[in-house]
Design a protein around this motif. Structure first.
Motif, short mmCIF file in Angstrom:
data_model
loop_
_atom_site.label_atom_id
_atom_site.label_comp_id
_atom_site.label_asym_id
_atom_site.label_seq_id
_atom_site.Cartn_x
_atom_site.Cartn_y
_atom_site.Cartn_z
N ASP A 376 48.74 32.55 57.22
CA ASP A 376 49.25 33.04 58.41
C ASP A 376 50.32 34.07 57.99
OD1 ASP A 376 47.65 31.34 60.08
OD2 ASP A 376 49.28 30.06 60.11
N THR A 377 51.15 33.81 56.79
CA THR A 377 52.26 34.83 56.55
C THR A 377 51.68 35.87 55.86
OG1 THR A 377 53.70 32.83 56.08
CG2 THR A 377 54.09 35.00 55.02
N GLU A 378 50.75 35.88 55.04
CA GLU A 378 50.03 36.98 54.44
C GLU A 378 49.37 37.71 55.55
OE1 GLU A 378 50.60 33.96 51.28
OE2 GLU A 378 49.57 34.03 53.52
N LEU A 379 48.89 37.36 56.38
CA LEU A 379 48.02 38.00 57.67
C LEU A 379 48.92 38.83 58.45
CD1 LEU A 379 45.27 38.67 59.28
CD2 LEU A 379 46.01 36.58 60.61
N GLN A 380 50.14 38.02 58.78
CA GLN A 380 51.28 38.77 59.46
C GLN A 380 51.67 39.87 58.60
OE1 GLN A 380 54.17 36.11 60.56
NE2 GLN A 380 55.39 37.59 62.10
N GLN A 381 51.90 39.86 57.48
CA GLN A 381 52.56 40.86 56.65
C GLN A 381 51.61 41.86 56.07
OE1 GLN A 381 54.96 38.62 53.84
NE2 GLN A 381 56.59 38.16 55.27
N SER A 383 49.47 41.10 53.80
CA SER A 383 49.68 41.03 52.21
C SER A 383 48.74 39.97 51.65
CB SER A 383 51.07 40.65 51.86
OG SER A 383 51.58 39.31 52.26
N VAL A 384 48.77 39.77 50.25
CA VAL A 384 48.00 38.71 49.52
C VAL A 384 48.97 37.91 48.68
CG1 VAL A 384 45.77 39.75 50.03
CG2 VAL A 384 47.10 40.12 47.77
N SER A 397 53.67 37.30 45.70
CA SER A 397 52.93 38.06 46.99
C SER A 397 53.24 39.47 46.90
CB SER A 397 53.92 37.53 48.23
OG SER A 397 53.28 37.87 49.45
N THR A 398 52.30 40.36 47.46
CA THR A 398 52.42 41.78 47.29
C THR A 398 51.38 42.41 48.47
OG1 THR A 398 51.53 43.68 46.09
CG2 THR A 398 49.88 41.71 45.86
N VAL A 400 48.84 44.81 50.13
CA VAL A 400 47.59 45.48 49.71
C VAL A 400 47.60 46.81 48.87
CG1 VAL A 400 45.40 46.16 50.54
CG2 VAL A 400 46.21 44.25 51.73
N GLU A 401 48.59 47.50 49.37
CA GLU A 401 48.79 48.80 48.91
C GLU A 401 48.95 48.77 47.43
OE1 GLU A 401 49.85 48.07 51.99
OE2 GLU A 401 48.64 49.25 52.96
N ASN A 402 49.93 47.79 47.08
CA ASN A 402 50.63 47.49 45.64
C ASN A 402 49.56 46.37 44.88
OD1 ASN A 402 52.53 48.03 43.78
ND2 ASN A 402 53.00 45.71 43.85
N LEU A 403 48.56 46.27 45.56
CA LEU A 403 47.68 44.99 44.84
C LEU A 403 47.06 45.72 43.63
CD1 LEU A 403 46.32 42.27 44.67
CD2 LEU A 403 44.53 43.00 46.29
N LEU A 404 46.35 46.81 43.97
CA LEU A 404 45.64 47.51 43.01
C LEU A 404 46.49 47.59 41.62
CD1 LEU A 404 43.83 50.40 44.79
CD2 LEU A 404 42.71 48.18 43.97
N THR A 405 47.68 48.14 41.84
CA THR A 405 48.60 48.26 40.50
C THR A 405 48.72 47.11 39.70
OG1 THR A 405 49.53 50.18 41.74
CG2 THR A 405 50.86 49.10 39.96
N ILE A 406 48.90 45.95 40.50
CA ILE A 406 49.32 44.51 39.74
C ILE A 406 48.02 44.10 39.14
CG2 ILE A 406 49.75 42.30 40.39
CD1 ILE A 406 51.53 42.84 42.57
N LEU A 407 46.78 44.09 39.84
CA LEU A 407 45.58 43.98 38.84
C LEU A 407 45.54 44.66 37.97
CD1 LEU A 407 43.20 43.07 42.00
CD2 LEU A 407 44.47 41.44 40.64
N GLN A 408 45.43 45.92 38.00
CA GLN A 408 45.21 47.06 36.84
C GLN A 408 46.20 46.87 35.60
OE1 GLN A 408 45.00 50.86 39.05
NE2 GLN A 408 42.90 50.36 39.48
N GLU A 409 47.38 46.64 36.07
CA GLU A 409 48.61 46.34 34.96
C GLU A 409 48.14 45.05 34.33
OE1 GLU A 409 52.34 46.89 36.81
OE2 GLU A 409 52.31 48.96 36.84
N ASN A 410 47.62 44.04 35.04
CA ASN A 410 47.52 42.74 34.20
C ASN A 410 46.21 42.34 34.01
OD1 ASN A 410 50.52 41.32 34.62
ND2 ASN A 410 50.28 42.76 36.36
N LEU A 411 45.37 43.11 33.86
CA LEU A 411 43.84 42.70 33.18
C LEU A 411 44.07 42.20 31.79
CD1 LEU A 411 41.39 45.67 34.40
CD2 LEU A 411 41.00 43.26 34.71
N GLU A 412 43.32 40.92 31.78
CA GLU A 412 43.38 40.29 30.39
C GLU A 412 42.19 40.98 29.66
OE1 GLU A 412 44.82 36.36 32.08
OE2 GLU A 412 43.01 36.29 31.36
#
Length: 412
Positions: A376-381, A383-384, A397-398, A400-412
């Motif tokens: 519910d919180t993520e849907l309201q904001q 975010s994920v 928690s981030t 959607v716009e910032n999600l790509l940056t987090i995933l790409q910076e932290n790829l294992e």
């Protein structure tokens, strides 16, 4: 015949992708050939005495009374396509192909009745340089797969058909008095295809061959000089090799340079990639005299060899999206589509009911790197919540716009 389950299929795809990448860098073009061909194509092209034709080929008569065969190898089919489509008219094509081949083998580790091959063929080049280019491609694939330490390149020259005919008579003369000491297959080959005896893996037969005539002694001066040029070019290119005077290959169409990469890490099935020149094959199958050279790689065996290396992590997905309730599914789907459009990551959405514990169990089973959770919180904001599944990092928690940056910076 056998199935390749997802993890093995992923390994096969990785090997295939590496070959295709190297072929593209050398400017070779793809050709697609049919699985079914005229039986006569293989009888005529490969030689009736070859094992692939004489003992292993799947053939049948179709409803029109035509004799067809499942292809046991790819070169004859590529040459047939070359002739039928006049591909050599004002051109010297460099081609590659892939797909399943079929032979009625005795199934064992590394030997299957349906097996995957990737092959490469170059036509119209008589120069030793093209032999070296073909070999360099194979060498580069093994280097990129980090298999160089597990394979050895063996090379030889078998000269012209005339030279082999002369040698054949000398070999028969030398081995006939010893026929009772040869293994059963070699005794049969003594009358049908005696050069294949040189390729025997039976220790006693190999010992008898030490005193047999050497093929090189029957080669013409031009053939010897050409082979020396190939070896010199390989050395200057930094390609390591071993000259094997007993290497002959199994099909009648080969001439001059022959080679194969072998390994002692797969038991009896030691050849993983092999080829050579076949300057008479195009003419034999009805085309104009055209030199040719190529190789075929056994993808199943190479993939099995990769099991002995540190392989990349296998997972069905990289990102697993988890809606806490059905009401969150529409937003989860929009996030998934956003990631699919803007990354190369593999995205899987959880589908089905269940509590969060069960959903997270499915996320872990997918072997994904991250779970993206929406409540519910993520849907309201809009975010994920990002949860790392393969490390101890704290979830964040981030937007959607910032999600790509987090995933790409932290790829294992």
């Amino acid at each position: 015949m056998r199935d390749s389950l997802p993890q093995e299929a992923a390994r096969l795809s990785r090997v295939e992708a590496k070959f295709k990448e190297v072929f593209r860098k050398y400017s070779y073009e793809e050709i697609r050939i049919p699985v079914l061909e005229s039986k006569e194509l293989f009888y005529h092209g490969l030689g009736e005495s070859s094992d692939a034709v004489g003992k292993e080929m799947y053939s049948f008569i179709d409803r029109d009374g035509k004799e067809l065969a499942l292809r046991p190898e790819g070169t004859a089919s590529v040459v047939r396509a070359l002739i039928q489509n006049n591909l050599c008219y004002n051109d010297r094509p460099r081609l590659w192909y892939e797909g399943p081949m079929f032979r009625h083998e005795r199934p064992q580790a590394g030997r299957y009745r349906q097996f995957q091959q990737l092959g490469v063929e170059a036509f119209g080049f008589a120069e030793p340089t093209i032999d070296v280019e073909i070999i360099q491609m194979g060498n580069e694939v093994f280097r990129q797969l980090e298999l160089s330490a597990l394979v050895t390149l063996k090379i030889n020259s078998i000269g012209s058909a005339e030279a082999r005919a002369q040698y054949r008579e000398r070999l028969i003369e030398a081995l006939t008095p010893l026929s009772e000491e040869l293994d059963e297959d070699s005794r049969k080959r003594l009358q049908t295809n005696p050069l294949r005896i040189l390729d025997s893996k039976i220790p006693k037969t190999k010992e008898l061959l030490k005193d047999a005539p050497k093929l090189r002694d029957s080669l013409s001066d031009n053939a010897k000089e050409r082979f020396d040029d190939v070896l010199e070019l390989l050395a200057s290119a930094g390609v390591e090799y071993t000259v094997d005077p007993h290497l002959v290959r199994g099909f009648d169409y080969y001439s001059d340079t022959v080679f194969e990469w072998v390994t002692d890490h797969l038991g009896a099935q030691d050849a993983v990639c092999a080829g050579g020149r076949y300057d008479g094959l195009v003419e034999l199958l009805g085309g104009s005299p055209t030199p040719g050279v190529g190789f075929a790689a056994g993808i199943d065996r190479i993939a099995k060899l990769c099991e002995q290396q540190q392989e990349p992590r296998y997972g069905a997905a990289d990102v697993y999206l988890v809606p806490m309730e059905e009401v969150h599914r529409e937003f989860v789907n929009s996030v998934a589509q956003h990631l699919r459009c803007h990354t190369d990551l593999r995205i899987r959405e959880h589908i089905g009911a269940g509590n969060m514990r069960n959903k997270m169990r499915w996320a872990d089973k997918s072997n994904a790197i991250w779970a993206l959770i929406v409540g519910d919180t993520e849907l309201q904001q809009r975010s994920v919540t990002v949860k790392w599944l393969r490390s101890e990092r704290s979830q964040v928690s981030t937007s959607v716009e910032n999600l790509l940056t987090i995933l790409q910076e932290n790829l294992e």
